[in-house]
Design a protein around this motif. Structure first.
Motif, PDB file in Angstrom:
ATOM      1  N   ALA A  50       0.839  -1.209   0.000  1.00  0.00           N
ATOM      2  CA  ALA A  50       0.000   0.000   0.000  1.00  0.00           C
ATOM      3  C   ALA A  50       0.867   1.248   0.000  1.00  0.00           C
TER       4      ALA A  50
ATOM      5  N   GLU B 211      -3.040   5.377   0.505  1.00  0.00           N
ATOM      6  CA  GLU B 211      -4.012   4.342   0.822  1.00  0.00           C
ATOM      7  C   GLU B 211      -3.953   3.962   2.292  1.00  0.00           C
ATOM      8  N   GLU B 212      -2.727   3.951   2.847  1.00  0.00           N
ATOM      9  CA  GLU B 212      -2.578   3.628   4.249  1.00  0.00           C
ATOM     10  C   GLU B 212      -3.259   4.682   5.134  1.00  0.00           C
TER      11      GLU B 212
ATOM     12  N   ARG C 140      -5.777   6.570   4.229  1.00  0.00           N
ATOM     13  CA  ARG C 140      -7.230   6.427   4.030  1.00  0.00           C
ATOM     14  C   ARG C 140      -7.777   5.271   4.859  1.00  0.00           C
ATOM     15  N   ARG C 141      -7.009   4.155   4.917  1.00  0.00           N
ATOM     16  CA  ARG C 141      -7.447   3.000   5.704  1.00  0.00           C
ATOM     17  C   ARG C 141      -7.539   3.352   7.184  1.00  0.00           C
ATOM     18  N   ARG C 142      -6.529   4.085   7.659  1.00  0.00           N
ATOM     19  CA  ARG C 142      -6.547   4.457   9.065  1.00  0.00           C
ATOM     20  C   ARG C 142      -7.728   5.394   9.371  1.00  0.00           C
TER      21      ARG C 142
ATOM     22  N   GLU D 148     -10.958   3.335   9.626  1.00  0.00           N
ATOM     23  CA  GLU D 148     -11.041   2.614  10.888  1.00  0.00           C
ATOM     24  C   GLU D 148     -11.350   3.556  12.041  1.00  0.00           C
TER      25      GLU D 148
END
Length: 251
Positions: free
Chosen positions: A23, A27-28, A30-32, A35
């Motif tokens: 990633a 993207e990392e 956005r993922r955090r 969550e």
């Protein structure tokens, strides 16, 4: 097109070789963020609140099918049901307003032998001007002959006195000077000394209940003229001059 990912080689427990996409920093991040938002929603328990609102709305929604009320027959409803009064201030009031004139109880009954007879208004007798003037003239002559020590007034008859309403208004000046200041029973004595009881209304200055019976009994018609002689405080001697006498005088 430039790719934002890079290939990463990993080995499983079985020794199998796999390549996964690494990633990018975007993207990392956005993922955090996703969550973090998910954790906030769980902390606020918005999904439970939304479900509770839906359940409350469904419970409060009225049924589309209206309940039919049992019909009560009119005669039963009139006999059993009582009017509902929402104000204690009105609890003692009558159910319907009563506009009928109340006759005070003076310890005597008003003679109604002739009062119950209803005249046919289509057969009204209308006096001519000549006949009316003749009756008034004869009444004035009679007034001169009577004892002047007793108060006297003359009253020509109209349709309202002898048909329909049967109300006899008396001269205001005479009432103020000679008649009672409150409602009182007054006796009318005809030329044959027959007596009739009538109710005198002091505020309206006229004869009400009982006058109709006297008018019907004496066969009074439009154009007749009456001479009232106050022989006692509440008793009149009544003399009648007939409009019909005008036609007899011409013969």
């Amino acid at each position: 097109m430039i790719s934002h990912t890079a290939a990463i080689t990993i080995y499983t427990k079985t020794g199998e070789r796999r390549e996964m996409a690494e990633a990018t920093p975007y993207e990392e991040q956005r993922r955090r963020q996703v969550e973090a938002n998910k954790r906030k929603l769980e902390e606020l328990q918005l999904h439970h609140l939304s479900a509770a609102i839906r359940e409350a709305a469904a419970a409060a929604k009225p049924s589309l099918v209206k309940k039919r009320k049992a019909r009560v027959p009119l005669d039963v409803a009139d006999a059993v049901m009582e009017p509902v009064r929402r104000s204690g201030r009105l609890a003692n009031l009558p159910d319907k307003p009563v506009y009928r004139e109340k006759v005070p109880d003076f310890g005597m009954k008003i003679r109604r032998t002739y009062g119950s007879v209803r005249r046919d208004l289509t057969n009204r007798v209308y006096a001519t001007d000549d006949a009316r003037s003749y009756a008034i003239s004869k009444a004035e002559d009679l007034e001169q002959e009577l004892d002047s020590s007793f108060p006297i007034f003359i009253k020509p008859m109209t349709q309202s006195h002898v048909t329909g309403g049967f109300w006899l208004g008396l001269p205001i000046h005479f009432c103020r000077k000679y008649l009672p200041k409150r409602d009182e029973m007054i006796t009318l004595v005809d030329e044959d000394d027959d007596e009739s009881d009538t109710l005198y209304l002091a505020m309206k200055r006229g004869l009400s209940a009982g006058w109709r019976g006297f008018a019907v009994q004496q066969k009074l018609v439009d154009g007749d003229c009456l001479v009232f002689q106050l022989i006692e405080q509440t008793k009149f001697k009544v003399y009648i001059t007939r409009a019909s006498s005008y036609y007899e005088s011409e013969d």
